[in-house]
Design a protein around this motif. Structure first.
Motif, mmCIF file in Angstrom:
data_model
loop_
_atom_site.group_PDB
_atom_site.id
_atom_site.type_symbol
_atom_site.label_atom_id
_atom_site.label_comp_id
_atom_site.label_asym_id
_atom_site.label_seq_id
_atom_site.Cartn_x
_atom_site.Cartn_y
_atom_site.Cartn_z
ATOM 1 N N THR A 16 -64.206 13.790 -48.580
ATOM 2 C CA THR A 16 -63.555 15.092 -48.792
ATOM 3 C C THR A 16 -64.283 16.214 -48.054
ATOM 4 N N GLY A 70 -64.944 15.708 -44.927
ATOM 5 C CA GLY A 70 -64.518 15.464 -43.552
ATOM 6 C C GLY A 70 -65.265 14.356 -42.831
ATOM 7 N N VAL A 109 -60.134 14.242 -55.603
ATOM 8 C CA VAL A 109 -60.114 14.351 -54.133
ATOM 9 C C VAL A 109 -59.578 15.727 -53.708
ATOM 10 N N VAL A 158 -61.785 18.508 -51.764
ATOM 11 C CA VAL A 158 -61.401 18.976 -50.419
ATOM 12 C C VAL A 158 -61.278 20.503 -50.427
ATOM 13 N N ASN A 217 -64.677 22.114 -50.732
ATOM 14 C CA ASN A 217 -65.431 21.955 -49.476
ATOM 15 C C ASN A 217 -64.916 22.911 -48.405
ATOM 16 N N LEU A 218 -63.589 23.061 -48.335
ATOM 17 C CA LEU A 218 -63.005 23.987 -47.354
ATOM 18 C C LEU A 218 -63.413 25.418 -47.691
ATOM 19 N N PHE A 260 -66.750 21.741 -45.136
ATOM 20 C CA PHE A 260 -65.849 20.738 -44.562
ATOM 21 C C PHE A 260 -66.036 20.695 -43.050
#
Lengths: 179, 353
Positions: free
Chosen positions: B118, B120, B238, B242, B245-246, B251
């Protein structure tokens, strides 16, 4: 209902637990000596690490001075001399990498940094007293740009591909993670 | 679609918390992509206890203590603490060691696999494929009659891992001189104590209530498709990870230069296949084993002890992979792990049914 056997064990349990508590909470004269000496392994390790850092800085100081004054050939010669005395010492590899980097020799500089970082991960730690985070970041950024362009032109060149693998390794170590 | 009952929402809340804590603890100071990683944390803790001498991997991770004690609290509060054990103890102890070998070769446990993915890290896809394959093979084994024997009620056994958790908490708080703490390397990177311990306790409680498990989610997805709440939980984990993280700028999509990753995809696959297969046979991923140990399951407790021993061994013997790749003895140990699994699959198969 607890019988006599149970009662004896319960009393034993209380007595031993009380004794343990007393032992832990009462300062023991010999505990201080043990704590300051044999048992305080964490402090011992820190002292060793600091002594090692100081030793490296002192031993390799002539190389650093020669590099700073731009006498790269003499610095490399001195490194070779120290390498005979301390073979396999990662600090030598890192300093060689910096000299080669100053000479714009990307491929051997990368290989040298890789040997150094594999020998001691402290060089990619931003907070370590031995940190070379900045110079390794520079070799990765520039290397990926320059060597990457060369690999596109000569995709079958195994030496360039080897350097790219080294650069990715350094990039991964700089990125951190748990290892 | 699953039934939208209380258990479903518990799984969703647990997964949400795992996603937030998994990324959040890395933002707060834990190593990159390792906000939560059972294998990394156990390697760190084994090092802190003096079981290996890698000076960069020694820290008694409070999250691990929190997972166990959180599960104890929750199990006690909801009257689910059940002291039990006696199912193939030595096999489980050894399974714990091999779980750590598989994780070490991949660099991370199943939770970290998803945290890496997640964030990347595309190298983790090989591990994901391995984990799914391992779970599938394990399921085939269970269907064919492999069973390590029934656990029995044991009044005394189940308390010892919670007691060990309390002892480790006291060690962490009072820092006796024999404990080792890294001053450099990934073990020197950690989130603030109260945050780590608090997150561990909360996740331990939620995981105990929800039975959340990474390999369990994959296993149930094979068995029940979309009807299992665990699959939806995994998806929530997940998506949240994600997003976080973004949002936090962690990410980085790509194959190269990822933190704590290597490019030997076959061995990433094999390491996680070993973990997936073992986890199905012993009833849960490394995280789930910690939670079950906190509920009084002495069999899971032995897996935990095995994982601590394994955490020491993989570091002391240099079995774990690094960004440079998987060391020779790490590859050997992975294959020995598969030999262990295959042998036990033959020995423990009930052929009468």
């Amino acid at each position: 209902m607890p019988d006599r056997f149970d009662m004896l064990h319960l009393v034993g349990l209380l007595v031993v637990a009380g004794g343990l508590l007393l032992l832990v909470l009462t300062p023991q004269p010999e505990a201080g000596a043990m704590h300051g000496g044999r048992l305080d392994r964490a402090m011992e390790k820190q002292m060793l690490a600091r002594a090692r850092t100081d030793f490296l800085k002192q031993t390799y100081a002539p190389v650093v001075d020669l590099t700073a004054s731009g006498e790269y050939a003499a610095a490399l010669l001195k490194l070779k001399e120290l390498g005979r005395e301390y073979p396999g010492e990662p600090h030598g590899d890192i300093l060689r990498g910096e000299i080669l980097l100053a000479q714009q020799a990307w491929q051997p500089a990368t290989a040298s940094f890789v040997r150094g970082v594999k020998g001691n991960g402290d060089y990619v730690d931003a907070k370590s007293p031995l940190s070379r985070y900045e110079s390794i970041s520079r070799v990765v950024d520039e290397g990926l740009r320059q060597v990457g362009a060369q690999v596109k032109q000569h995709p079958d060149n195994s030496s360039l591909q080897e350097t790219m693998r080294d650069l990715y390794y350094l990039q991964s170590r700089l990125a951190g993670g748990c290892e | 679609m699953p039934t939208l009952d209380r258990h479903f929402w518990l799984v969703i809340v647990a997964s949400l918390a795992l996603g937030i804590a998994g990324v959040g603890l890395a933002v707060a100071g834990n190593p990159e992509n390792s906000g939560i990683c059972i294998s990394c944390f156990l390697e760190n803790s084994a090092g802190a206890l003096g079981l290996h001498d890698n000076a960069r991997m020694q820290y008694l991770r409070p999250e691990i203590i929190g997972f166990v004690l959180g599960a104890v609290l929750s199990a006690g509060l909801f009257r689910e603490f059940n002291s039990r054990g006696g199912s193939a103890p030595l096999v489980r102890l050894l399974a714990g060691i091999f779980l750590m070998i598989g994780c070490g070769v991949f660099i991370g446990c199943p939770i970290k696999l998803f945290l890496r993915l997640t964030a990347g890290d595309l190298t983790s896809l090989a591990g994901l494929a391995g984990l799914v394959a391992g779970v599938w093979i394990g399921l085939r084994g269970l269907a064919a009659g492999i069973h390590f024997g029934r656990a029995e009620k044991q009044r005394g056994s189940g308390w010892w891992i919670p007691c060990l958790g309390v002892a480790l908490l006291l060690f962490y708080l009072f820092r006796p001189g024999f404990l080792l703490f890294s001053t450099s390397g990934s073990a020197a990177q950690h989130a603030p104590m109260l945050l780590s311990l608090g997150a561990g306790l909360l996740l331990g409680m939620l995981a105990q209530r929800s039975r959340f498990c990474i390999t369990g989610s994959i296993r149930d997805s094979f068995l029940m498709r979309g009807r299992t709440p665990l699959l939806w939980g995994l998806l929530v984990f997940v998506v949240v990870a994600v997003g976080f993280n973004l949002f936090s700028g962690q990410f980085r999509l790509g194959m190269y230069g990822q933190p704590g990753a290597h490019l030997q995809h076959f061995w990433s696959f094999a390491g996680m296949a070993l973990v997936g297969w073992l986890s199905v046979l012993i009833g849960g991923c490394p995280f789930r084993q910690l939670i079950k140990a906190g509920e009084g399951d002495a069999d899971a407790g032995l897996v935990v002890i095995g994982m601590v021993i394994g955490g020491g061994l993989v570091q002391a013997w240099g079995l774990t992979a690094t960004a440079a790749g998987v060391p020779f003895y790490g590859k050997v140990a992975t294959l020995v792990g598969f030999l262990f699994l295959l042998t036990n699959s033959l020995l423990w198969r009930d052929r009468t049914s």
